[in-house]
Design a protein around this motif. Structure first.
Motif, PDB file in Angstrom:
ATOM      1  N   ASN A 255       0.979  -1.310   0.021  1.00 25.99           N
ATOM      2  CA  ASN A 255      -0.046   0.060  -0.017  1.00 25.99           C
ATOM      3  C   ASN A 255       0.807   1.145   0.177  1.00 25.99           C
ATOM      4  O   ASN A 255       1.958   1.540   0.812  1.00 25.99           O
ATOM      5  CB  ASN A 255      -0.910  -0.062   1.391  1.00 25.99           C
ATOM      6  CG  ASN A 255      -2.063   0.894   1.257  1.00 25.99           C
ATOM      7  OD1 ASN A 255      -1.457   2.350   1.669  1.00 25.99           O
ATOM      8  ND2 ASN A 255      -3.058   0.930   0.979  1.00 25.99           N
ATOM      9  N   LYS A 256       0.579   2.315  -0.727  1.00 17.88           N
ATOM     10  CA  LYS A 256       1.245   3.413  -0.865  1.00 17.88           C
ATOM     11  C   LYS A 256       1.556   4.396   0.337  1.00 17.88           C
ATOM     12  O   LYS A 256       2.333   5.099   0.374  1.00 17.88           O
ATOM     13  CB  LYS A 256       0.831   4.340  -2.221  1.00 17.88           C
ATOM     14  CG  LYS A 256       1.094   3.368  -3.544  1.00 17.88           C
ATOM     15  CD  LYS A 256       0.448   4.430  -4.564  1.00 17.88           C
ATOM     16  CE  LYS A 256       0.600   3.728  -5.886  1.00 17.88           C
ATOM     17  NZ  LYS A 256       0.145   4.569  -7.113  1.00 17.88           N
ATOM     18  N   LYS A 257       0.462   4.152   1.157  1.00 14.12           N
ATOM     19  CA  LYS A 257       0.575   4.875   2.404  1.00 14.12           C
ATOM     20  C   LYS A 257       1.255   4.296   3.549  1.00 14.12           C
ATOM     21  O   LYS A 257       1.333   4.942   4.566  1.00 14.12           O
ATOM     22  CB  LYS A 257      -0.964   5.155   2.784  1.00 14.12           C
ATOM     23  CG  LYS A 257      -1.395   6.132   1.900  1.00 14.12           C
ATOM     24  CD  LYS A 257      -2.963   6.619   2.621  1.00 14.12           C
ATOM     25  CE  LYS A 257      -3.818   7.636   1.493  1.00 14.12           C
ATOM     26  NZ  LYS A 257      -5.104   8.217   2.166  1.00 14.12           N
ATOM     27  N   GLY A 258       1.637   2.928   3.205  1.00 13.43           N
ATOM     28  CA  GLY A 258       2.206   2.602   4.296  1.00 13.43           C
ATOM     29  C   GLY A 258       1.759   1.277   4.774  1.00 13.43           C
ATOM     30  O   GLY A 258       0.813   0.504   4.402  1.00 13.43           O
TER      31      GLY A 258
ATOM     32  N   VAL B  50      -0.661  -0.685   6.627  1.00 10.27           N
ATOM     33  CA  VAL B  50      -2.008  -0.371   6.947  1.00 10.27           C
ATOM     34  C   VAL B  50      -2.508  -0.621   8.493  1.00 10.27           C
ATOM     35  O   VAL B  50      -3.045   0.317   9.002  1.00 10.27           O
ATOM     36  CB  VAL B  50      -2.915  -0.915   5.905  1.00 10.27           C
ATOM     37  CG1 VAL B  50      -4.423  -0.689   6.309  1.00 10.27           C
ATOM     38  CG2 VAL B  50      -2.851  -0.484   4.706  1.00 10.27           C
TER      39      VAL B  50
ATOM     40  N   VAL C 179      -0.579   1.563  11.083  1.00  9.69           N
ATOM     41  CA  VAL C 179      -1.230   2.782  11.121  1.00  9.69           C
ATOM     42  C   VAL C 179      -2.685   2.855  11.834  1.00  9.69           C
ATOM     43  O   VAL C 179      -3.049   3.529  12.786  1.00  9.69           O
ATOM     44  CB  VAL C 179      -1.488   3.706   9.751  1.00  9.69           C
ATOM     45  CG1 VAL C 179      -1.918   4.885  10.121  1.00  9.69           C
ATOM     46  CG2 VAL C 179       0.208   3.750   9.154  1.00  9.69           C
TER      47      VAL C 179
ATOM     48  N   THR D 273      -9.631   4.212   9.570  1.00  5.04           N
ATOM     49  CA  THR D 273      -8.093   4.336   9.086  1.00  5.04           C
ATOM     50  C   THR D 273      -7.993   3.469   7.915  1.00  5.04           C
ATOM     51  O   THR D 273      -6.995   3.739   6.899  1.00  5.04           O
ATOM     52  CB  THR D 273      -7.166   4.225  10.268  1.00  5.04           C
ATOM     53  OG1 THR D 273      -7.431   5.292  11.315  1.00  5.04           O
ATOM     54  CG2 THR D 273      -5.736   4.434   9.959  1.00  5.04           C
TER      55      THR D 273
ATOM     56  N   ASP E 142      -9.370   4.895   4.938  1.00  2.66           N
ATOM     57  CA  ASP E 142      -8.556   5.899   4.375  1.00  2.66           C
ATOM     58  C   ASP E 142      -7.395   5.621   3.627  1.00  2.66           C
ATOM     59  O   ASP E 142      -7.005   6.197   2.740  1.00  2.66           O
ATOM     60  CB  ASP E 142      -8.210   7.065   5.562  1.00  2.66           C
ATOM     61  CG  ASP E 142      -7.575   8.175   5.088  1.00  2.66           C
ATOM     62  OD1 ASP E 142      -8.046   8.846   4.175  1.00  2.66           O
ATOM     63  OD2 ASP E 142      -6.330   8.320   5.643  1.00  2.66           O
ATOM     64  N   MET E 143      -6.837   4.605   4.449  1.00  6.52           N
ATOM     65  CA  MET E 143      -5.559   4.071   3.674  1.00  6.52           C
ATOM     66  C   MET E 143      -5.427   3.270   2.300  1.00  6.52           C
ATOM     67  O   MET E 143      -4.564   3.243   1.573  1.00  6.52           O
ATOM     68  CB  MET E 143      -4.615   3.621   4.564  1.00  6.52           C
ATOM     69  CG  MET E 143      -4.060   4.426   5.894  1.00  6.52           C
ATOM     70  SD  MET E 143      -2.878   3.626   6.920  1.00  6.52           S
ATOM     71  CE  MET E 143      -1.592   3.553   5.854  1.00  6.52           C
ATOM     72  N   CYS E 144      -6.783   2.738   2.190  1.00  2.00           N
ATOM     73  CA  CYS E 144      -6.907   1.905   1.100  1.00  2.00           C
ATOM     74  C   CYS E 144      -7.788   2.313  -0.084  1.00  2.00           C
ATOM     75  O   CYS E 144      -8.261   1.866  -0.936  1.00  2.00           O
ATOM     76  CB  CYS E 144      -7.325   0.489   1.689  1.00  2.00           C
ATOM     77  SG  CYS E 144      -6.186  -0.414   2.639  1.00  2.00           S
TER      78      CYS E 144
END
Length: 162
Positions: free
Chosen positions: A49-52, A54, A57, A129, A132-134
């Motif tokens: 995942n580009k945000k780190g 998952v 977080v 969250t 949001d991340m996905c």
């Protein structure tokens, strides 16, 4: 007849006075889930995942939410929590194309009031969250149902969902 404890003499909402209640160990467990698509499932599982990370977080978000429940739920008392834990478990059926992560939260304190709202808030914030991340990989995710599984301690006794 039960007296309505959350209303003052003018019939307006108030925060209940818990100063005379006994301090006991109180534990609450809650659960929610997030249904995702196969791509999101793969991203979470392989860490792409580009945000780190998952779950890492979401874990921190859930803990922060539990600690700050009184800031967002108006009649909740600010509590000194002694523990917050969040666990993630996959329910996957590749044949049906079903990818669901189940989030279980446990919150503990020693105090005059329970931690059900903190456990439910932790579960909800962790699930949000994940969304949001996905969301860049698919907005069709479904969150819930969210529910209290168990609570112990306090005057009202123990509760466990059947």
């Amino acid at each position: 007849m039960n007296e309505l404890t959350h209303f003052n003499t003018q019939g307006r909402a108030k925060m209940v006075d818990v100063s005379d209640k006994a301090e006991t160990v109180r534990i609450a467990r809650a659960r929610t889930s997030v249904i995702v698509n196969q791509n999101i499932y793969s991203q979470i599982r392989d860490g792409s995942n580009k945000k780190g990370d998952v779950f890492a977080v979401a874990q921190v978000a859930g803990i922060m939410a539990a600690k700050n429940t009184a800031q967002i739920i108006p009649m909740c008392h600010p509590l000194a929590l002694s523990g917050v834990d969040i666990e993630f478990e996959w329910d996957v059926d590749e044949k049906r194309g079903h990818y669901e992560v189940i989030l279980s939260t446990t919150v503990k304190t020693k105090g005059p009031t329970g931690v059900e709202m903190e456990a439910l808030t932790a579960a909800s914030a962790a699930a949000l969250t994940i969304y949001d991340m996905c969301k860049a990989a698919g907005k069709e995710m479904v969150i819930g149902p969210t529910m209290l599984l168990h609570k112990s301690g306090g005057k009202s006794g123990d509760y466990s969902r059947a």
